[in-house]
Design a protein around this motif. Structure first.
Motif, PDB file in Angstrom:
ATOM      1  N   PHE A  58       0.821  -1.202   0.000  1.00  0.00           N
ATOM      2  CA  PHE A  58       0.000   0.000   0.000  1.00  0.00           C
ATOM      3  C   PHE A  58       0.861   1.261   0.000  1.00  0.00           C
ATOM      4  O   PHE A  58       1.937   1.293   0.614  1.00  0.00           O
ATOM      5  N   HIS A  59       0.337   2.292  -0.645  1.00  0.00           N
ATOM      6  CA  HIS A  59       0.913   3.644  -0.529  1.00  0.00           C
ATOM      7  C   HIS A  59      -0.223   4.629  -0.300  1.00  0.00           C
ATOM      8  O   HIS A  59      -1.217   4.627  -1.032  1.00  0.00           O
ATOM      9  N   ASN A  60      -0.087   5.453   0.737  1.00  0.00           N
ATOM     10  CA  ASN A  60      -1.098   6.456   1.056  1.00  0.00           C
ATOM     11  C   ASN A  60      -0.665   7.799   0.484  1.00  0.00           C
ATOM     12  O   ASN A  60       0.424   8.297   0.794  1.00  0.00           O
ATOM     13  N   TYR A  61      -1.533   8.385  -0.338  1.00  0.00           N
ATOM     14  CA  TYR A  61      -1.204   9.645  -0.991  1.00  0.00           C
ATOM     15  C   TYR A  61      -1.138  10.807  -0.003  1.00  0.00           C
ATOM     16  O   TYR A  61      -0.435  11.795  -0.252  1.00  0.00           O
ATOM     17  N   GLU A  62      -1.859  10.726   1.093  1.00  0.00           N
ATOM     18  CA  GLU A  62      -1.935  11.849   2.019  1.00  0.00           C
ATOM     19  C   GLU A  62      -0.861  11.797   3.098  1.00  0.00           C
ATOM     20  O   GLU A  62      -0.311  12.818   3.485  1.00  0.00           O
ATOM     21  N   THR A  63      -0.564  10.604   3.623  1.00  0.00           N
ATOM     22  CA  THR A  63       0.458  10.484   4.662  1.00  0.00           C
ATOM     23  C   THR A  63       1.824  10.133   4.093  1.00  0.00           C
ATOM     24  O   THR A  63       2.831  10.225   4.803  1.00  0.00           O
ATOM     25  N   ASP A  64       1.857   9.680   2.840  1.00  0.00           N
ATOM     26  CA  ASP A  64       3.076   9.242   2.157  1.00  0.00           C
ATOM     27  C   ASP A  64       3.686   8.008   2.816  1.00  0.00           C
ATOM     28  O   ASP A  64       4.875   7.735   2.660  1.00  0.00           O
ATOM     29  N   LEU A  65       2.864   7.246   3.560  1.00  0.00           N
ATOM     30  CA  LEU A  65       3.342   6.036   4.210  1.00  0.00           C
ATOM     31  C   LEU A  65       3.154   4.818   3.301  1.00  0.00           C
ATOM     32  O   LEU A  65       2.193   4.754   2.534  1.00  0.00           O
ATOM     33  N   ASP A  66       4.068   3.868   3.403  1.00  0.00           N
ATOM     34  CA  ASP A  66       3.994   2.604   2.680  1.00  0.00           C
ATOM     35  C   ASP A  66       3.934   1.459   3.688  1.00  0.00           C
ATOM     36  O   ASP A  66       4.643   1.478   4.695  1.00  0.00           O
ATOM     37  N   ARG A  67       3.073   0.494   3.409  1.00  0.00           N
ATOM     38  CA  ARG A  67       2.954  -0.693   4.258  1.00  0.00           C
ATOM     39  C   ARG A  67       2.724  -1.903   3.351  1.00  0.00           C
ATOM     40  O   ARG A  67       2.337  -1.779   2.195  1.00  0.00           O
ATOM     41  N   ASP A  68       2.936  -3.102   3.909  1.00  0.00           N
ATOM     42  CA  ASP A  68       2.597  -4.320   3.174  1.00  0.00           C
ATOM     43  C   ASP A  68       1.953  -5.305   4.129  1.00  0.00           C
ATOM     44  O   ASP A  68       1.992  -5.117   5.351  1.00  0.00           O
ATOM     45  N   THR A  69       1.357  -6.345   3.579  1.00  0.00           N
ATOM     46  CA  THR A  69       0.614  -7.307   4.395  1.00  0.00           C
ATOM     47  C   THR A  69       1.383  -8.606   4.628  1.00  0.00           C
ATOM     48  O   THR A  69       0.808  -9.599   5.063  1.00  0.00           O
ATOM     49  N   GLY A  70       2.670  -8.624   4.336  1.00  0.00           N
ATOM     50  CA  GLY A  70       3.483  -9.799   4.649  1.00  0.00           C
ATOM     51  C   GLY A  70       3.007 -11.050   3.932  1.00  0.00           C
ATOM     52  O   GLY A  70       2.831 -11.063   2.713  1.00  0.00           O
ATOM     53  N   ASN A  71       2.752 -12.120   4.691  1.00  0.00           N
ATOM     54  CA  ASN A  71       2.355 -13.412   4.120  1.00  0.00           C
ATOM     55  C   ASN A  71       0.846 -13.585   4.002  1.00  0.00           C
ATOM     56  O   ASN A  71       0.361 -14.699   3.783  1.00  0.00           O
ATOM     57  N   ILE A  72       0.117 -12.487   4.121  1.00  0.00           N
ATOM     58  CA  ILE A  72      -1.344 -12.549   4.026  1.00  0.00           C
ATOM     59  C   ILE A  72      -1.777 -12.888   2.599  1.00  0.00           C
ATOM     60  O   ILE A  72      -1.226 -12.380   1.623  1.00  0.00           O
ATOM     61  N   VAL A  73      -2.793 -13.734   2.495  1.00  0.00           N
ATOM     62  CA  VAL A  73      -3.415 -14.089   1.219  1.00  0.00           C
ATOM     63  C   VAL A  73      -4.909 -13.821   1.344  1.00  0.00           C
ATOM     64  O   VAL A  73      -5.537 -14.217   2.325  1.00  0.00           O
ATOM     65  N   ILE A  74      -5.475 -13.114   0.365  1.00  0.00           N
ATOM     66  CA  ILE A  74      -6.912 -12.832   0.353  1.00  0.00           C
ATOM     67  C   ILE A  74      -7.536 -13.643  -0.771  1.00  0.00           C
ATOM     68  O   ILE A  74      -7.205 -13.458  -1.951  1.00  0.00           O
ATOM     69  N   VAL A  75      -8.404 -14.551  -0.398  1.00  0.00           N
ATOM     70  CA  VAL A  75      -9.090 -15.431  -1.348  1.00  0.00           C
ATOM     71  C   VAL A  75     -10.522 -14.934  -1.483  1.00  0.00           C
ATOM     72  O   VAL A  75     -11.197 -14.682  -0.481  1.00  0.00           O
ATOM     73  N   GLU A  76     -10.988 -14.802  -2.725  1.00  0.00           N
ATOM     74  CA  GLU A  76     -12.359 -14.331  -2.934  1.00  0.00           C
ATOM     75  C   GLU A  76     -13.079 -15.244  -3.924  1.00  0.00           C
ATOM     76  O   GLU A  76     -12.633 -15.411  -5.065  1.00  0.00           O
ATOM     77  N   LEU A  77     -14.162 -15.822  -3.464  1.00  0.00           N
ATOM     78  CA  LEU A  77     -15.016 -16.673  -4.297  1.00  0.00           C
ATOM     79  C   LEU A  77     -16.111 -15.814  -4.903  1.00  0.00           C
ATOM     80  O   LEU A  77     -16.829 -15.113  -4.188  1.00  0.00           O
ATOM     81  N   LYS A  78     -16.249 -15.860  -6.233  1.00  0.00           N
ATOM     82  CA  LYS A  78     -17.207 -15.026  -6.956  1.00  0.00           C
ATOM     83  C   LYS A  78     -18.116 -15.941  -7.766  1.00  0.00           C
ATOM     84  O   LYS A  78     -17.659 -16.671  -8.637  1.00  0.00           O
ATOM     85  N   ARG A  79     -19.415 -15.885  -7.456  1.00  0.00           N
ATOM     86  CA  ARG A  79     -20.359 -16.768  -8.133  1.00  0.00           C
ATOM     87  C   ARG A  79     -21.730 -16.111  -8.167  1.00  0.00           C
ATOM     88  O   ARG A  79     -22.044 -15.221  -7.381  1.00  0.00           O
ATOM     89  N   ASP A  80     -22.577 -16.584  -9.081  1.00  0.00           N
ATOM     90  CA  ASP A  80     -23.922 -16.044  -9.267  1.00  0.00           C
ATOM     91  C   ASP A  80     -24.917 -16.746  -8.357  1.00  0.00           C
ATOM     92  O   ASP A  80     -25.884 -17.338  -8.818  1.00  0.00           O
ATOM     93  N   GLY A  81     -24.710 -16.678  -7.077  1.00  0.00           N
ATOM     94  CA  GLY A  81     -25.643 -17.308  -6.149  1.00  0.00           C
ATOM     95  C   GLY A  81     -25.010 -18.473  -5.414  1.00  0.00           C
ATOM     96  O   GLY A  81     -23.811 -18.739  -5.536  1.00  0.00           O
ATOM     97  N   ASN A  82     -25.809 -19.189  -4.673  1.00  0.00           N
ATOM     98  CA  ASN A  82     -25.293 -20.254  -3.808  1.00  0.00           C
ATOM     99  C   ASN A  82     -25.234 -21.604  -4.511  1.00  0.00           C
ATOM    100  O   ASN A  82     -25.768 -22.608  -4.035  1.00  0.00           O
ATOM    101  N   ILE A  83     -24.579 -21.625  -5.662  1.00  0.00           N
ATOM    102  CA  ILE A  83     -24.383 -22.885  -6.365  1.00  0.00           C
ATOM    103  C   ILE A  83     -23.251 -23.663  -5.699  1.00  0.00           C
ATOM    104  O   ILE A  83     -22.451 -23.109  -4.948  1.00  0.00           O
ATOM    105  N   TYR A  84     -23.176 -24.941  -5.989  1.00  0.00           N
ATOM    106  CA  TYR A  84     -22.123 -25.784  -5.413  1.00  0.00           C
ATOM    107  C   TYR A  84     -20.750 -25.252  -5.802  1.00  0.00           C
ATOM    108  O   TYR A  84     -20.498 -24.905  -6.957  1.00  0.00           O
ATOM    109  N   SER A  85     -19.844 -25.215  -4.834  1.00  0.00           N
ATOM    110  CA  SER A  85     -18.491 -24.747  -5.075  1.00  0.00           C
ATOM    111  C   SER A  85     -17.486 -25.744  -4.505  1.00  0.00           C
ATOM    112  O   SER A  85     -17.457 -25.959  -3.286  1.00  0.00           O
ATOM    113  N   PRO A  86     -16.637 -26.354  -5.339  1.00  0.00           N
ATOM    114  CA  PRO A  86     -15.644 -27.300  -4.828  1.00  0.00           C
ATOM    115  C   PRO A  86     -14.683 -26.668  -3.825  1.00  0.00           C
ATOM    116  O   PRO A  86     -14.217 -27.332  -2.899  1.00  0.00           O
ATOM    117  N   ILE A  87     -14.393 -25.389  -4.002  1.00  0.00           N
ATOM    118  CA  ILE A  87     -13.384 -24.771  -3.141  1.00  0.00           C
ATOM    119  C   ILE A  87     -13.862 -24.630  -1.707  1.00  0.00           C
ATOM    120  O   ILE A  87     -13.045 -24.609  -0.769  1.00  0.00           O
TER     121      ILE A  87
END
Length: 268
Positions: free
Chosen positions: A182-211
């Motif tokens: 991340f970079h903040n335009y107002e504070t000029d600070l930079d940060r990172d999330t280390g080993n974090i992983v963000i997983v997002e499942l995207k589907r058209d409703g509550n259909i079966y999902s193997p994941i």
């Protein structure tokens, strides 16, 4: 490159590829999103179990794509506070650049309604620098947020790497974001999330999902996570952020690194 990064690349190389053209029928612009947060170690296990169930999006020979996203907000942080204050209906305005696709750039509005459905509207723009001056940009933002584009400015930018998986039935997409900075335009600070992983499942409703079965077996549970809001909270300690403390502590727990949570131990 860490050992986990090496393992991630190796496992992706074993998966069947799918091209952007082949994915055209599953854009899911009106969808239900479910997010999960885990570590790179857990991601390695997830990819191992997903081998026989998912394609991996491939652009040329690349199976990991770099993204850059710049979020716009008002001087009063209207959209940030919508999310922080837990409004069921909320919006985000952003400029996203697909760095592996010739810097293809879009001005986008994401709307989440009170039925937990996410809709995305966007127009292609020449670049980040010219996005707000592009014909149709002001109308797009006003029509879908009620905000005047002229009152908005860049607040925070992120860079991250993304893996996109598609189930063999082509009924869902799974995006996996990591190496988030991340970079903040107002504070000029930079940060990172280390080993974090963000997983997002995207589907058209509550259909079966193997994941979902794989995630449950790995003890990875649904949790809301906004890269925009978390990035703003991590790079601007003066912002109202009490309702994000739990997420910020989760980052610290996963990373086992107190630098992510020290300043959130007291009310701000």
């Amino acid at each position: 490159m860490t050992n986990y990064d090496t393992d991630i690349h190796a496992l992706l190389d074993l998966m069947k590829p799918i091209t952007l053209d082949e994915m055209s029928s599953i854009k899911l612009m009106n969808r239900i999103d479910t997010k999960f947060v885990c570590s790179k170690r857990q991601l390695v296990a997830l990819l191992h179990q997903a081998q026989s169930k998912y394609y991996v999006q491939t652009i040329g020979t690349d199976r990991i794509s770099p993204y850059r996203t710049t979020y716009l907000d008002t001087d009063n942080y209207t959209q940030y506070l919508q999310h922080h204050n837990r409004h069921a209906s909320r919006t985000k305005v952003r400029v996203r650049t697909y760095l592996s696709s010739g810097d293809l750039t879009f001005l986008e509005v994401k709307r989440k309604n009170n039925h937990a459905r996410t809709k995305k509207k966007r127009i292609q723009v020449p670049s980040l620098e010219t996005a707000t001056q592009t014909e149709g940009a002001a109308e797009l933002v006003f029509d879908h947020t009620g905000l005047e584009l002229g009152t908005m400015h860049p607040i925070v930018q992120n860079h991250f790497d993304r893996i996109t998986l598609v189930n063999y039935g082509k009924t869902e997409r799974l995006t996996i974001d990591f190496n988030v900075r991340f970079h903040n335009y107002e504070t000029d600070l930079d940060r990172d999330t280390g080993n974090i992983v963000i997983v997002e499942l995207k589907r058209d409703g509550n259909i079966y999902s193997p994941i979902l079965t794989i995630l449950r077996d790995l003890h990875i549970h649904p949790t809301g996570f906004s890269k925009c809001c978390i990035g703003m909270a991590m790079t601007d300690p003066h912002l109202k952020q009490n309702n994000f403390k739990e997420k910020l502590r989760l980052l610290g727990k996963i990373n086992a690194d107190d630098t992510y949570i020290i300043r959130y131990d007291e009310d701000i």
